[in-house]
Design a protein around this motif. Structure first.
Motif, PDB file in Angstrom:
ATOM      1  N   HIS A 228     -37.364   0.650  82.386  1.00  0.00           N
ATOM      2  CA  HIS A 228     -38.051   1.405  81.321  1.00  0.00           C
ATOM      3  C   HIS A 228     -38.725   0.519  80.251  1.00  0.00           C
ATOM      4  CE1 HIS A 228     -34.055   0.688  79.679  1.00  0.00           C
ATOM      5  NE2 HIS A 228     -33.517   1.740  80.279  1.00  0.00           N
ATOM      6  N   VAL A 229     -39.684  -0.281  80.685  1.00  0.00           N
ATOM      7  CA  VAL A 229     -40.446  -1.131  79.760  1.00  0.00           C
ATOM      8  C   VAL A 229     -41.208  -0.232  78.787  1.00  0.00           C
ATOM      9  CG1 VAL A 229     -42.355  -2.770  79.622  1.00  0.00           C
ATOM     10  CG2 VAL A 229     -40.628  -3.001  81.428  1.00  0.00           C
ATOM     11  N   SER A 230     -41.190  -0.591  77.495  1.00  0.00           N
ATOM     12  CA  SER A 230     -41.762   0.339  76.513  1.00  0.00           C
ATOM     13  C   SER A 230     -42.674  -0.293  75.473  1.00  0.00           C
ATOM     14  CB  SER A 230     -40.631   1.089  75.788  1.00  0.00           C
ATOM     15  OG  SER A 230     -39.921   0.230  74.909  1.00  0.00           O
ATOM     16  N   PRO A 275     -35.232   3.326  75.819  1.00  0.00           N
ATOM     17  CA  PRO A 275     -35.919   2.975  74.583  1.00  0.00           C
ATOM     18  C   PRO A 275     -36.691   4.156  74.002  1.00  0.00           C
ATOM     19  CG  PRO A 275     -37.041   1.988  76.465  1.00  0.00           C
ATOM     20  CD  PRO A 275     -35.780   2.569  76.985  1.00  0.00           C
ATOM     21  N   PRO A 276     -36.937   4.095  72.692  1.00  0.00           N
ATOM     22  CA  PRO A 276     -37.592   5.231  72.038  1.00  0.00           C
ATOM     23  C   PRO A 276     -39.088   5.259  72.341  1.00  0.00           C
ATOM     24  CG  PRO A 276     -37.352   3.427  70.492  1.00  0.00           C
ATOM     25  CD  PRO A 276     -36.674   2.985  71.764  1.00  0.00           C
ATOM     26  N   ASP A 282     -48.566   0.557  72.058  1.00  0.00           N
ATOM     27  CA  ASP A 282     -47.618   0.271  73.135  1.00  0.00           C
ATOM     28  C   ASP A 282     -47.910   1.159  74.342  1.00  0.00           C
ATOM     29  OD1 ASP A 282     -45.851  -1.681  71.757  1.00  0.00           O
ATOM     30  OD2 ASP A 282     -45.444   0.013  70.444  1.00  0.00           O
ATOM     31  N   ARG A 283     -48.101   2.449  74.100  1.00  0.00           N
ATOM     32  CA  ARG A 283     -48.391   3.372  75.204  1.00  0.00           C
ATOM     33  C   ARG A 283     -49.659   2.943  75.949  1.00  0.00           C
ATOM     34  NH1 ARG A 283     -51.517   7.813  75.863  1.00  0.00           N
ATOM     35  NH2 ARG A 283     -52.149   7.819  73.673  1.00  0.00           N
ATOM     36  N   LEU A 284     -50.680   2.570  75.220  1.00  0.00           N
ATOM     37  CA  LEU A 284     -51.923   2.139  75.867  1.00  0.00           C
ATOM     38  C   LEU A 284     -51.720   0.837  76.639  1.00  0.00           C
ATOM     39  CD1 LEU A 284     -54.474   2.985  73.020  1.00  0.00           C
ATOM     40  CD2 LEU A 284     -53.985   4.296  75.097  1.00  0.00           C
ATOM     41  N   ALA A 285     -50.876  -0.052  76.116  1.00  0.00           N
ATOM     42  CA  ALA A 285     -50.579  -1.309  76.828  1.00  0.00           C
ATOM     43  C   ALA A 285     -49.817  -1.038  78.117  1.00  0.00           C
ATOM     44  CB  ALA A 285     -49.786  -2.246  75.923  1.00  0.00           C
ATOM     45  N   LEU A 286     -48.932  -0.026  78.116  1.00  0.00           N
ATOM     46  CA  LEU A 286     -48.205   0.336  79.332  1.00  0.00           C
ATOM     47  C   LEU A 286     -49.165   0.850  80.401  1.00  0.00           C
ATOM     48  CD1 LEU A 286     -45.182   2.168  77.660  1.00  0.00           C
ATOM     49  CD2 LEU A 286     -45.140  -0.103  78.727  1.00  0.00           C
TER      50      LEU A 286
END
Length: 423
Positions: A228-230, A275-276, A282-286
Motif C-alpha cells: 500500500h504505497v501512498s 496508510p491514510p 501524492d495521489r497524482l504521483a501514485l
C-alpha cells in the motif's frame, strides 16, 4: 463447461468459445462442441477477462471471525471478480509456526471457492524481533512473509529477515511504518487534520522506513514487496531503486488512487485507513507511478470491520476499509471509461502483474491455463450498494457511487465461484 460467444479482453483478446475441462482451458475457437453433461454459459454482451488477482486481503480468521471469515472473504472476492487472493497473517493465532500455518492453509482451501494463498509472519507474534523458520514455513505452504499491520522497527531484524527469505527464494512483503514518526496520528497531516483537530500522520513515517528497507533489499538481494504505497516520496524511492536493479515490487490501493484527504467530507471513519489518504500531489504521483511501471500492481488491502469497530470518529474507529467487491468497477469507471488508461493496462495491474510477481499460476486466459476467468458487464451502470455485498464488512467511503463494470460470473478452477442472480 463451455463458454459461448466470449469476447475475451486482455493480451490474449479474441472472440469465440472457451472449453473448460478438469479445471483447465482446453480449447479456444468458434462453434466448439461440448459434451452433453457440460455446463453452457452464454457470454454474449459481456466481457471475459482473466480472473483478478489480489495480493493483499484480510480474512480475519482465525481470531476475528466477527469481522470476516475465510468463507465470507472469499465469497466477497469472487463477487468482485477475483479468482486468486493472498491473505495476510495478522490473525490470532498468528501463523508463525508450521502447525498453525498448515491448519490455516487447509482451511483456506476447504472454505473458499477461489484460490486463497497465505502469507506467514516475518517474526514471531508480529511484534517481536524473533524470526520465524522460513524454510519450514515455505514448505508448509507460505507464499511469502509479512507482518502486515506492523512495521518492523529494528533495522537488524529486517536485514536478517531479508537474508533468511532470500535464502529460501521467498518475498518479504512489508508494511512500511515507523512508529516513532506515526506519533499516534489518525489522519494525514494537512488541512483536514487541522479542520477536525486530529493528530496527523506525517508522510515520512512511510518513506523513511522504505528508504531503509530498499537499502537492505539491495544488500541482500531479496524480493522486497512494498505494501500500500501512498506517498510521492515513496514512488520516487522505488523508481530510483528499480533503476539500480533492486528486486522490488510495489502495490497501490484503489482508495489511494481515487481519493486524497481533500475528499474527506467530515470526521467520517469510513475515510480512516492506514496508510491514510494523502495529499493530491501524492495521489497524482501514485497514478504516474502505475503508468510508468514504478508501481507494479493494484491490491485492495480489503480490511473488514464490524459496525461497532468503525463507529464514532477518526479518533475512536479502527483503521481500514473493505475493497474486494468495489475495486474493479471503481477503477474501470474512473480510469478506463474516462480514457486515462486502457482496459489492458488495468487488467495487467489487477491480474497479470501480481500473478507474475508472486509466481502464481494465474493472470492469463489460454489453452492449458487454469480456468480462472470473470464475466463482466462493462456497459450497464449500477450503484454501489453494501446490501449486496458478501463481506461481513460494510466499511467503505464508496457506497452510493454510480459505476460500470459489474461482475456477472466468476469462475475459479473451472467451477462457478460467483454468479449474479437472475431476476
Amino acid at each position: 463447461m463451455l463458454i459461448k460467444n466470449a469476447a475475451v479482453k486482455g493480451p490474449q483478446a479474441f472472440t469465440g468459445d472457451i472449453l473448460i475441462e478438469e479445471g483447465k482451458v482446453t480449447a479456444l475457437g468458434r462453434h466448439l462442441f461440448a459434451p452433453a453433461e457440460a455446463t453452457i454459459i452464454d457470454a454474449a454482451g459481456k466481457a471475459v477477462i482473466p480472473g483478478l488477482v489480489d495480493v493483499h486481503v484480510h480474512f480475519r480468521e482465525p481470531g476475528f471471525e466477527q469481522k470476516e471469515t475465510i468463507k465470507t472473504g472469499a465469497a466477497a472476492a469472487a463477487h468482485g471478480g477475483f479468482t486468486t487472493v493472498v491473505a495476510m497473517p495478522n490473525l490470532n493465532p498468528v501463523p508463525d509456526n508450521v502447525a498453525d500455518l498448515k491448519r490455516l492453509v487447509a482451511k483456506n482451501h476447504s472454505d473458499a471457492k477461489i484460490h486463497v494463498e497465505q502469507f506467514a509472519a516475518i517474526t514471531s507474534g508480529l511484534h517481536s524481533n524473533e524470526l520465524t523458520d522460513y524454510a519450514a514455513m515455505k514448505a508448509a505452504g507460505a507464499l511469502g512473509f509479512s507482518n502486515d499491520g506492523v512495521g518492523i522497527q529494528d533495522a537488524a531484524t529486517m536485514y536478517h529477515a531479508m537474508q533468511g527469505a532470500a535464502a529460501v527464494n521467498a518475498p518479504i512483503v512489508a508494511h512500511i511504518e515507523d512508529n516513532g514518526l506515526m506519533a499516534g496520528g489518525v489522519i494525514s497531516t494537512g488541512s483536514k487534520a487541522q479542520a477536525f483537530n486530529l493528530p496527523g500522520i506525517n508522510h515520512v513515517s512511510e518513506s523513511a522506513q522504505l528508504a531503509r528497507d530498499l537499502t537492505l533489499a539491495e544488500a541482500t538481494g531479496v524480493h522486497y514487496h512494498a505494501c500500500h504505497v501512498s506517498t510521492k516520496q515513496s514512488v520516487e524511492l522505488i523508481r530510483d531503486a528499480k533503476a539500480r536493479g533492486v528486486h522490488v515490487t510495489a502495490e497501490v490501493t484503489p482508495h489511494h488512487l481515487l481519493l486524497d484527504y481533500e475528499h474527506i467530507p467530515a470526521n467520517d471513519p469510513n475515510y480512516k485507513m492506514n496508510p491514510p489518504l494523502r495529499a493530491e500531489m501524492d495521489r497524482l504521483a501514485l497514478i504516474e507511478g502505475l503508468a510508468d511501471g514504478t508501481l507494479d500492481m493494484i491490491a485492495t488491502d480489503h480490511a473488514p470491520h464490524t459496525a461497532e469497530d468503525k463507529a464514532g470518529d477518526f479518533k475512536s474507529a479502527a483503521f481500514g476499509i473493505v475493497g474486494s467487491e468495489t475495486a474493479f468497477s471503481l477503477l474501470y469507471t474512473s480510469f478506463v471509461r474516462s480514457g486515462k488508461f486502457t482496459l489492458n493496462q488495468l487488467l495487467n495491474w489487477m491480474s497479470t502483474n501480481p500473478a507474475n510477481a508472486f509466481g502464481l499460476d494465474a493472470g492469463t486466459i489460454g489453452i492449458g491455463q487454469p480456468a480462472d476467468l470473470t464475466l463482466v458487464d462493462l456497459d450497464t451502470p449500477f450503484t454501489i450498494d453494501a446490501n449486496t455485498w458478501y463481506s461481513k464488512g460494510k466499511n467503505s467511503p464508496f457506497i452510493g457511487r454510480q459505476v460500470f463494470g459489474k461482475v456477472m460470473t466468476t469462475i475459479a478452477g473451472g467451477e462457478i465461484a460467483y454468479e449474479e442472480e437472475k431476476l
